[in-house]
Design a protein around this motif. Structure first.
Motif, short mmCIF file in Angstrom:
data_model
loop_
_atom_site.label_atom_id
_atom_site.label_comp_id
_atom_site.label_asym_id
_atom_site.label_seq_id
_atom_site.Cartn_x
_atom_site.Cartn_y
_atom_site.Cartn_z
N ARG A 184 0.86 -1.12 -0.11
CA ARG A 184 0.07 -0.02 -0.07
C ARG A 184 0.79 1.15 -0.11
NH1 ARG A 184 -3.06 -3.10 3.83
NH2 ARG A 184 -2.25 -1.71 5.60
N ARG A 185 2.11 1.21 0.85
CA ARG A 185 2.75 2.33 0.82
C ARG A 185 3.56 2.52 -0.66
NH1 ARG A 185 8.08 2.92 0.97
NH2 ARG A 185 8.39 0.52 1.41
N LYS A 186 3.92 1.57 -1.28
CA LYS A 186 4.36 1.76 -2.51
C LYS A 186 3.36 2.31 -3.61
CE LYS A 186 8.01 -2.09 -2.34
NZ LYS A 186 8.43 -3.29 -3.04
N LEU A 187 1.97 1.69 -3.52
CA LEU A 187 0.99 2.01 -4.18
C LEU A 187 0.90 3.62 -3.98
CD1 LEU A 187 -1.36 -0.75 -4.06
CD2 LEU A 187 -0.80 0.41 -6.14
N TRP A 188 0.62 4.00 -2.77
CA TRP A 188 0.60 5.52 -2.61
C TRP A 188 1.55 6.19 -2.95
CZ3 TRP A 188 -3.83 7.91 -0.96
CH2 TRP A 188 -4.78 7.11 -0.27
N GLU A 189 2.82 5.98 -3.11
CA GLU A 189 3.99 6.58 -3.51
C GLU A 189 3.79 6.69 -5.08
OE1 GLU A 189 7.33 4.81 -1.63
OE2 GLU A 189 7.31 6.12 -0.08
N LYS A 190 3.28 5.58 -5.55
CA LYS A 190 3.69 5.56 -7.10
C LYS A 190 2.30 6.50 -7.76
CE LYS A 190 5.28 3.21 -9.93
NZ LYS A 190 6.66 2.92 -10.65
N LEU A 191 1.38 6.36 -7.17
CA LEU A 191 0.01 7.30 -7.75
C LEU A 191 0.14 8.63 -7.24
CD1 LEU A 191 -2.41 4.34 -6.93
CD2 LEU A 191 -1.85 5.16 -9.17
N VAL A 209 3.14 9.18 4.08
CA VAL A 209 2.53 8.10 3.34
C VAL A 209 2.52 6.70 4.28
CG1 VAL A 209 3.13 6.48 1.23
CG2 VAL A 209 3.67 9.14 0.98
N GLU A 210 3.43 6.75 5.20
CA GLU A 210 3.31 5.77 6.25
C GLU A 210 1.99 5.54 6.84
OE1 GLU A 210 6.09 4.09 5.92
OE2 GLU A 210 5.13 2.64 6.68
N LYS A 211 1.45 6.71 7.29
CA LYS A 211 0.21 6.79 7.76
C LYS A 211 -1.08 6.67 6.88
CE LYS A 211 -2.53 9.84 10.81
NZ LYS A 211 -3.03 11.27 10.80
N LEU A 212 -0.80 7.06 5.69
CA LEU A 212 -1.91 6.68 4.68
C LEU A 212 -1.70 5.13 4.31
CD1 LEU A 212 -1.28 9.42 1.82
CD2 LEU A 212 -3.34 9.09 3.34
N SER A 213 -0.68 4.62 4.42
CA SER A 213 -0.45 3.21 4.03
C SER A 213 -1.05 2.14 5.43
CB SER A 213 0.68 2.60 3.62
OG SER A 213 1.61 3.08 4.49
N SER A 214 -1.26 2.67 6.49
CA SER A 214 -1.80 2.05 7.62
C SER A 214 -3.36 1.86 7.47
CB SER A 214 -1.58 2.88 9.21
OG SER A 214 -2.41 3.95 8.83
N ILE A 215 -3.97 2.62 6.40
CA ILE A 215 -5.48 2.17 6.37
C ILE A 215 -5.62 1.18 5.42
CG2 ILE A 215 -7.69 3.28 5.10
CD1 ILE A 215 -6.09 6.05 5.73
N THR A 250 -10.74 11.34 2.09
CA THR A 250 -11.23 10.72 0.79
C THR A 250 -11.23 9.27 0.72
OG1 THR A 250 -10.17 12.47 -0.40
CG2 THR A 250 -11.44 11.01 -1.77
N ILE A 251 -9.88 8.80 1.34
CA ILE A 251 -9.94 7.22 1.41
C ILE A 251 -10.83 6.61 2.37
CG2 ILE A 251 -7.78 6.97 2.86
CD1 ILE A 251 -8.30 4.87 -0.11
N ILE A 254 -14.17 6.25 0.78
CA ILE A 254 -14.34 5.35 0.03
C ILE A 254 -14.45 3.69 0.66
CG2 ILE A 254 -12.61 3.71 -1.75
CD1 ILE A 254 -12.07 6.61 -2.99
N VAL A 255 -13.45 3.67 1.77
CA VAL A 255 -13.48 2.46 2.59
C VAL A 255 -15.09 2.21 3.18
CG1 VAL A 255 -12.80 1.42 4.77
CG2 VAL A 255 -11.05 2.55 3.21
N GLU A 256 -15.76 3.46 3.64
CA GLU A 256 -16.93 3.46 4.12
C GLU A 256 -17.94 2.75 3.22
OE1 GLU A 256 -18.15 4.96 7.44
OE2 GLU A 256 -16.26 4.87 8.06
#
Ligand code: ATP
Ligand code: MG
Length: 294
Positions: A184-191, A209-215, A250-251, A254-256
């Motif tokens: 997920r971390r790599k995906l966030w970074e890439k996107l 990004v670390e925090k985002l990827s914890s979702i 936003t994420i 989307i999860v909800e």
């Protein structure tokens, strides 16, 4: 069904090492195909050297994208077809459509991608006699076509179970799982930060990004949608920067909404229910304790 140039490259796809290894084999096979089958003569024992794969797993995990990226690396076009292109309510048309599809792929030397292939590859149960017969003749034709085909055919399915044995032995299954935290971390970074992407970030408030990827419990498509939706909102609001909070909001939305669709509980709901249960357990234990004392 369409024949087209692949839209993705392999470096855009974020996958776990196991899948990457499997894909590397598919690519290397194509590189040595001529040597092994023609120069070394193995075409004598295998007239139609093929690679038949089944990408299976959750929606939005990169199956279609990976198929395109694979075609791209080996320098071929891709035919994006789906079960709906083959299935027919007219008896006999299903097998004919399957034959046509494989012939079309062979003529164009293209990678053949067949989406939503669950019902093509699975054993049918509880079907009416007519439907069962039609499904059987389609499956037999599919087997013939796979046998005759000398290229790469990739099926994509969301379900894992109940595949017909004849296919299991002929098709290599590759499992696409929802990404773990590292992916997920790599995906966030890439996107968010890939080459040629110029999203407006505040240098004084860098994105965590670390925090985002914890979702968790999200797929690549969710992350992509979150990035796009946040960027669109920022542009509409004429905000100067995209902030951490915007992406998180936003994420989470989307999860909800995913959970609503699948009927799953959101993280907050799960937490609330967990706490309620804990409170009740504690109450019960207290009561027990009091009774024992009396
Ligand atoms: N592993 C991944 N690496 C990079 N991007 C991804 C990945 N998975 C999904 N994405 C992003 O999400 C989009 C949708 O992915 P894709 O269409 O390949 O999913 P899928 O597994 O084929 O889903 P479905 O089962 O619904 O057809 C991609 O175009 C890409 O932007
Ligand atoms: Mg797909």
């Amino acid at each position: 069904m369409e024949l087209k140039e692949p839209r993705f490259t392999l470096d855009q796809v974020i996958l776990d090492d196991k899948i990457v290894e499997e894909l590397q084999y598919v690519i290397k096979f194509e590189q040595v195909r001529d040597k092994v089958y023609n120069k070394w003569g193995l075409s004598k024992i295998e007239k139609s050297p093929k690679q038949a794969l089944n990408f299976w797993g959750d929606s939005g995990t990169g199956k279609t994208m990976t198929a395109e990226a694979l075609a791209n690396v080996i320098g071929k076009k891709i035919i994006l077809a789906s079960y709906a292109d083959i299935e027919s309510k007219y008896h006999g048309d299903g097998p004919k459509n399957a034959r046509y599809l494989f012939e079309f792929a062979a003529e164009n030397d293209a990678v053949l991608f067949i989406d939503e292939a669950d019902s093509l590859l699975s054993c049918r149960i509880n079907a009416t006699q007519g439907a069962e017969q039609a499904a059987n003749s389609l499956r037999s034709e599919l087997l013939i076509q796979i046998e005759k085909f000398s290229g790469i055919v990739i099926f994509a399915t969301n379900l894992a179970s109940n595949y017909d044995k004849a296919f299991v032995t002929r098709i290599k299954s590759i499992h696409f799982e929802k990404p773990n935290q590292e992916l997920r971390r790599k995906l966030w970074e890439k996107l968010l930060f890939d080459e040629d992407i110029y999203l407006p970030f505040d240098a004084n408030n860098p994105i965590n990004v670390e925090k985002l990827s914890s979702i968790d419990d999200i797929c690549g498509r969710d992350i992509k949608n979150a990035v796009i939706k946040t960027a669109v909102k920022t542009a509409i609001n004429r905000d100067v920067f995209i902030l951490q909070k915007n992406l998180e909001d936003t994420i989470n939305e989307i999860v909800e909404s995913n959970n609503k669709v699948t009927g799953e509980l959101s993280a907050t709901e799960k937490k609330e229910i967990g706490e309620k249960i804990q409170r009740q357990i504690r109450k019960k234990e207290k009561r027990k304790y009091r009774r024992r004392k009396v």
